[in-house]
Design an enzyme around this catalytic site. Structure first.
Site, PDB file in Angstrom:
ATOM      1  N   TRP B 100      -1.816  -1.580 -22.313  1.00 15.54           N
ATOM      2  CA  TRP B 100      -1.568  -0.153 -22.504  1.00 15.54           C
ATOM      3  C   TRP B 100      -0.647   0.391 -21.434  1.00 15.54           C
ATOM      4  O   TRP B 100       0.229   1.215 -21.728  1.00 15.54           O
ATOM      5  CB  TRP B 100      -2.892   0.611 -22.585  1.00 15.54           C
ATOM      6  CG  TRP B 100      -3.737   0.077 -23.704  1.00 15.54           C
ATOM      7  CD1 TRP B 100      -4.929  -0.568 -23.601  1.00 15.54           C
ATOM      8  CD2 TRP B 100      -3.410   0.085 -25.108  1.00 15.54           C
ATOM      9  NE1 TRP B 100      -5.371  -0.948 -24.848  1.00 15.54           N
ATOM     10  CE2 TRP B 100      -4.469  -0.561 -25.792  1.00 15.54           C
ATOM     11  CE3 TRP B 100      -2.342   0.586 -25.861  1.00 15.54           C
ATOM     12  CZ2 TRP B 100      -4.476  -0.742 -27.175  1.00 15.54           C
ATOM     13  CZ3 TRP B 100      -2.346   0.415 -27.242  1.00 15.54           C
ATOM     14  CH2 TRP B 100      -3.402  -0.236 -27.879  1.00 15.54           C
ATOM     15  N   ASP B 167      -4.144   7.473 -17.776  1.00 14.76           N
ATOM     16  CA  ASP B 167      -4.648   7.190 -19.115  1.00 14.76           C
ATOM     17  C   ASP B 167      -6.112   6.779 -18.956  1.00 14.76           C
ATOM     18  O   ASP B 167      -6.411   5.694 -18.463  1.00 14.76           O
ATOM     19  CB  ASP B 167      -3.821   6.046 -19.727  1.00 14.76           C
ATOM     20  CG  ASP B 167      -4.369   5.588 -21.083  1.00 14.76           C
ATOM     21  OD1 ASP B 167      -5.382   6.147 -21.566  1.00 14.76           O
ATOM     22  OD2 ASP B 167      -3.773   4.658 -21.666  1.00 14.76           O
ATOM     23  N   LYS B 191     -13.315   6.599 -28.049  1.00 12.18           N
ATOM     24  CA  LYS B 191     -14.237   5.761 -27.294  1.00 12.18           C
ATOM     25  C   LYS B 191     -15.445   6.630 -26.902  1.00 12.18           C
ATOM     26  O   LYS B 191     -16.406   6.677 -27.639  1.00 12.18           O
ATOM     27  CB  LYS B 191     -13.578   5.121 -26.070  1.00 12.18           C
ATOM     28  CG  LYS B 191     -12.851   3.836 -26.392  1.00 12.18           C
ATOM     29  CD  LYS B 191     -11.423   4.031 -26.841  1.00 12.18           C
ATOM     30  CE  LYS B 191     -10.700   2.691 -26.908  1.00 12.18           C
ATOM     31  NZ  LYS B 191      -9.337   2.842 -27.425  1.00 12.18           N
TER      32      LYS B 191
HETATM   33  C1  LIG Z   1      -6.560   2.424 -22.406  1.00 16.15           C
HETATM   34  C2  LIG Z   1      -5.921   2.711 -23.718  1.00 16.15           C
HETATM   35  N1  LIG Z   1      -4.771   3.407 -23.760  1.00 16.15           N
HETATM   36  C3  LIG Z   1      -4.151   3.684 -24.923  1.00 16.15           C
HETATM   37  C4  LIG Z   1      -4.644   3.259 -26.124  1.00 16.15           C
HETATM   38  C5  LIG Z   1      -3.912   3.595 -27.392  1.00 16.15           C
HETATM   39  O1  LIG Z   1      -4.595   4.652 -28.017  1.00 16.15           O
HETATM   40  P1  LIG Z   1      -4.217   5.194 -29.462  1.00 16.15           P
HETATM   41  O2  LIG Z   1      -4.501   4.121 -30.436  1.00 16.15           O
HETATM   42  O3  LIG Z   1      -5.115   6.382 -29.628  1.00 16.15           O
HETATM   43  O4  LIG Z   1      -2.788   5.575 -29.449  1.00 16.15           O
HETATM   44  C6  LIG Z   1      -5.846   2.544 -26.144  1.00 16.15           C
HETATM   45  C7  LIG Z   1      -6.396   2.096 -27.438  1.00 16.15           C
HETATM   46  O5  LIG Z   1      -7.354   1.384 -27.511  1.00 16.15           O
HETATM   47  C8  LIG Z   1      -6.494   2.258 -24.914  1.00 16.15           C
HETATM   48  O6  LIG Z   1      -7.637   1.584 -24.894  1.00 16.15           O
HETATM   49 MG   LIG Z   2      -5.487  -3.047 -21.666  1.00 17.13          MG
END
Ligand SMILES: Cc1ncc(COP(=O)(O)O)c(C=O)c1O
Ligand SMILES: [Mg+2]
Ligand SMILES: Cc1ncc(COP(=O)(O)O)c(C=O)c1O
Ligand SMILES: [Mg+2]
Ligand SMILES: [Mg+2]
Ligand SMILES: [Mg+2]
Lengths: 354, 354
Positions: B100, B167, B191
């Site tokens: 991510w 994030d 989550k």
């Molecule tokens: C830490 C983290 N950041 C970003 C995301 C991406 O999120 P989204 O699917 O809502 O765009 C996730 C998805 O699991 C995540 O766990």
């Molecule tokens: Mg990760």
């Protein structure tokens, strides 16, 4: 007591959709899991996403014609900028028929030149401009099929040699059209398609990939197409509920089936607006929307009495938008004809009591 | 039969939230209307949006400290680009701790220079880099508090003189932190906070308005703040269900209350991973995530037996992400301790049978 819900959006959905989606929150597909807790990569949800995409293209008769259906987030307001981000290289043509067109124009201007081909702003958007010319060198023409706030609707779309982009947020799946005239159609779900929280994008693939700017992943139609609308976590529940609503439309005989009912409801509603000496319609006769009927009381002094009668009859959501005032009866696919009859009776009752 | 749901997200939510949201679809607040059909401008929904924003700031102890809470659409993936769109003028610093973070870096590069201050890519992101230096002239430092895929979590955040962006998608509301260290926090709801379909953004207002580029309305934090998160139609149901989940956290004693249970669950889980000779953990000990425990079978031949035992015990969602393999037990706030006990017993049973 169930209300007669004329809300302009979010709005009434089929009762069967409320029932099924409520059940799926407790136990989805007999899985022992809620639709809210399943992985979007699960077999069960992948099937939902596929069926929703398939139903959308099927109902629009766009299958096997080079189109892709996507269920994105961000509402139609995000499409105002995504359309331009993906398609506007130098100049785009926009038809201005109301608040939403104006907002689309505002966003597009950040990406290039915008030529407003015509506007009905001179009469507070109570009509649809006709006989305007469209620059042949524009990257696309953008229009709004139904103007939710003002209650006007395009009956005949221009024939153009450039891509045709259309915001169909408030009348998608409500009437038959030759949808293959359009290259990009978008619509927030929260009128005829489902709850707020997802946006349908139907795009002809061959218009994409032609701008020179770099596009952030989440704003790039090609990225979403490449991942079948699952580039990131989709709005699972909103897509599921939209899928249920699309199934319901299909069961009603598809767009043709719901269109017939929509025509009956609109005839009933506009019939009373015109007949009843206490009321007058807002939109030009030939441009009246089948979805949103806008009308006013000729005598403001009757306001309280009318609104009291409506309340007693369990009518909800008929106040007009502040830019128009008066009343707006939104008659989306799922609104039963009976609700329109109730409203018409209230209007007649006002005439008796006034 | 209810499952033990270890899904990484979307994931289990409190059972009371499933029940209440299911009921609200049939009749919201005794209004005779579904939560799916009410106007987002209705008094009832405005109250939901306000309570959700208030609860978010309250739980994070950020009220009256210059922060605003927004419930947007587009997932954390949209925040990857929005953070940069709104804050990156020249150069930004990013800590790379996983998939991510890497995606956030990719999007930021479209807007300016990105300096990766440290990365744990050399060991497939199984640890959190420490002792790196941060350029004092960067517009902000971006980090990912919990790496959902790899099962690592930042325990101590760097102290910086530039805005700190985080994030927190997969560990927000799960542990006490001094949240006032952060200037922008974002998290997809799916989550610890609610269903997929909305993203919480908590932003300190004084960091905004400093970039020279023009920002499209839907991507501009200041636009959303100006409209109290109602610039366009919000994802009504996802916000409502998030509000219910935030209320549940508050009832559990706030973040401190759920943290206690999270610590117990994590101790149980990692205790068994370490004790059981058949398993080994993936993440570096000191960086282990309290939310996502990643682990492997030492002997791949036991795979089918382990997975069969888990299935019989009604365990769902423990397959690891393809970038790590093995298993991942996600233990978000709403996962009962009993579910972890069931999984631990399956691991013990495997030891007996193997
Ligand atoms: C830490 C983290 N950041 C970003 C995301 C991406 O999120 P989204 O699917 O809502 O765009 C996730 C998805 O699991 C995540 O766990
Ligand atoms: Mg990760
Ligand atoms: C025709 C039209 N376009 C765009 C919008 C904006 O949609 P959203 O709120 O989903 O961004 C609306 C909302 O009512 C609309 O009616
Ligand atoms: Mg309009
Ligand atoms: Mg009349
Ligand atoms: Mg071990």
């Amino acid at each position: 007591m169930k209300k007669h819900n004329f809300s302009a959006g979010p709005c009434i959905l089929p009762q069967s959709v409320f029932k099924e989606s409520s059940e799926a929150i407790l136990n989805f597909n007999h899985s022992g899991l809620s639709i809210l807790e399943i992985s979007h990569r699960s077999k069960d949800f992948m099937a939902v996403m596929e069926e929703a995409q398939h139903l959308a293209l099927d109902l629009l008769r766009l299958e096997d014609k080079g189109y892709k259906a996507l269920f994105l987030q961000g509402g139609a307001s995000t499409q105002f900028l995504m359309a331009a981000y993906n398609l506007l290289e130098k100049k785009a043509a926009y038809l201005n028929t109301g608040t939403w067109s104006s907002k689309a124009i505002k966003e597009a201007k950040l990406f290039g030149e915008v030529e407003e081909v015509a506007s009905s702003k001179d009469k507070n958007f109570n009509y649809i401009p006709k006989n305007y010319s469209i620059p042949a060198d524009a990257d696309y023409l953008h229009c709004t099929s139904n103007n939710t706030i003002f209650g006007t609707q395009i009956k005949e779309f221009p024939t153009v040699n450039i891509p045709l982009v259309c915001d169909m947020s408030s009348d998608i799946f409500s009437r038959e059209l030759d949808f293959s005239k359009f290259d990009l159609i978008y619509a927030g779900a929260q009128k005829n398609m489902g709850p707020a929280g997802t946006t349908l994008v139907v795009v002809k693939e061959d218009i994409l990939g032609k701008v020179s700017r770099q596009i952030p992943s989440m704003l790039d139609y090609q990225v979403h197409i490449g991942k079948d609308s699952m580039f990131n976590t989709p709005p699972v529940f909103a897509v599921y509920t939209s899928m249920l609503t699309l199934r319901w439309i299909k069961q009603k005989g598809g767009i043709a089936g719901v269109q017939k009912l929509n025509e009956e409801k609109a005839a009933l509603m506009y019939g009373e607006i015109d007949r009843n000496p206490l009321f007058e319609g807002f939109a030009a006769l030939e441009d009246r929307s089948m979805m949103n009927a806008t009308f006013n009381l000729k005598d403001e002094k009757l306001k309280d009495l009318f609104e009291d009668l409506a309340k007693v009859a369990h009518i909800n959501g008929i106040n007009g938008h502040r830019s128009v005032g008066g009343y707006r009866a939104s008659m989306y696919n799922a609104l039963p004809k009976e609700s329109v009859e109730v409203l018409v009776n209230v209007m007649k009752e006002l005439e008796t009591q006034a």
